[in-house]
Write a protein that holds these residues in place. Structure first.
Motif: not given
Ligand code: PEP
Ligand code: MN
Length: 250
Positions: A91-103, A108-122
């Protein structure tokens, strides 16, 4: 690509849409309507982390093309929840903002996989996470890209689905000078309390709101009890702007 601070130029930032995407018609109509009524970002959730495996899990990859078409046709930005690193790639080319839910706050592997993107993250708070854990999770992503989202915590008091923790919101803002959104929908768990919690959040200094909204909430597959209709959405947005202007605009 817009930065986090671009989204905070016009406060309160209003993010709205269904709990989950269920069809092309549903998400397209909601995108058009909430954009017309003042939302600048759409909740566009293809995958839903559900408590029970037999609950609706989201339409998945099939809905990605519907969201791409909305991006072309509607004046609204796209926020998409990801629940695994492979979804980030999808989704990274389609999303303007990425989003990590409460659960997934401490996935941490998910968080790390977002760390090299440039999107704002909820980044929503975990159900019983403390502030150190929440800020620590944000550091995995890159703290200058994170929009914290207070979605309610589990307490001994269960008058509603969760308890809106404005204390944490205020502490994050004051101690770390970081932006925090309020999600009144998940903390309320009921439609008739969304307005009060949203306005309380804005009055207390929330940088924005995330509100589950549908043209016919009873049709919503997930979280319909807390999903508001378009008339209520308009009332909340209009009031939230008045409250914000009165208290925070110089
Ligand atoms: C949601 O935003 O629909 C959701 C599932 O929220 P949370 O991750 O806060 O439970
Ligand atoms: Mn929901």
């Amino acid at each position: 690509m817009k930065t986090r601070d671009d989204y905070l130029q016009n406060k309160p930032l209003i993010i709205a849409g269904p709990c989950s995407i269920s069809s092309r018609e549903q998400i397209t109509k909601i995108a058009e309507e909430v954009s017309r009524l003042g939302a600048t970002v759409l909740r566009a959730q293809l995958w839903k982390p559900r408590t029970n495996p037999d609950s609706f899990q989201g339409v998945g990859e099939e809905g990605l093309v519907w969201v791409k078409d909305i991006k072309e046709a509607v004046d609204i930005d796209i926020a998409m929840e990801v629940t695994s690193p492979s979804q980030v790639d999808l989704v990274h080319e389609t999303a303007d903002i990425l989003w990590v839910g409460a659960r997934n706050m401490q996935n941490f592997e998910l968080l790390k996989s977002i760390s090299d993107k440039r999107h704002p993250v909820i980044l929503k708070n975990g159900l019983v996470a403390n502030i150190k854990e929440w800020v620590g999770a944000a550091k995995y992503i890159g703290i200058d890209r994170v929009l914290f989202c207070e979605r309610g915590i589990r307490t001994a008091v269960n008058s509603m689905r969760f308890t809106l923790d404005l204390n944490s919101m205020i502490a994050i803002q004051k101690d770390y000078n970081l932006p925090v959104l309020v999600d009144p929908s998940h903390t309320a768990g009921r439609r008739d309390a969304v307005s009060e919690l949203a306005l309380a959040g804005v009055a207390a200094g929330a940088d924005g709101l995330v509100i589950e909204t549908h043209y016919n909430p009873d049709e919503e597959k997930v979280d319909k009890d807390q999903t508001i209709d378009l008339d209520e959405f308009k009332r909340i947005v209009d009031k939230a702007r008045v409250v914000y202007r009165e208290i925070y605009k110089d």
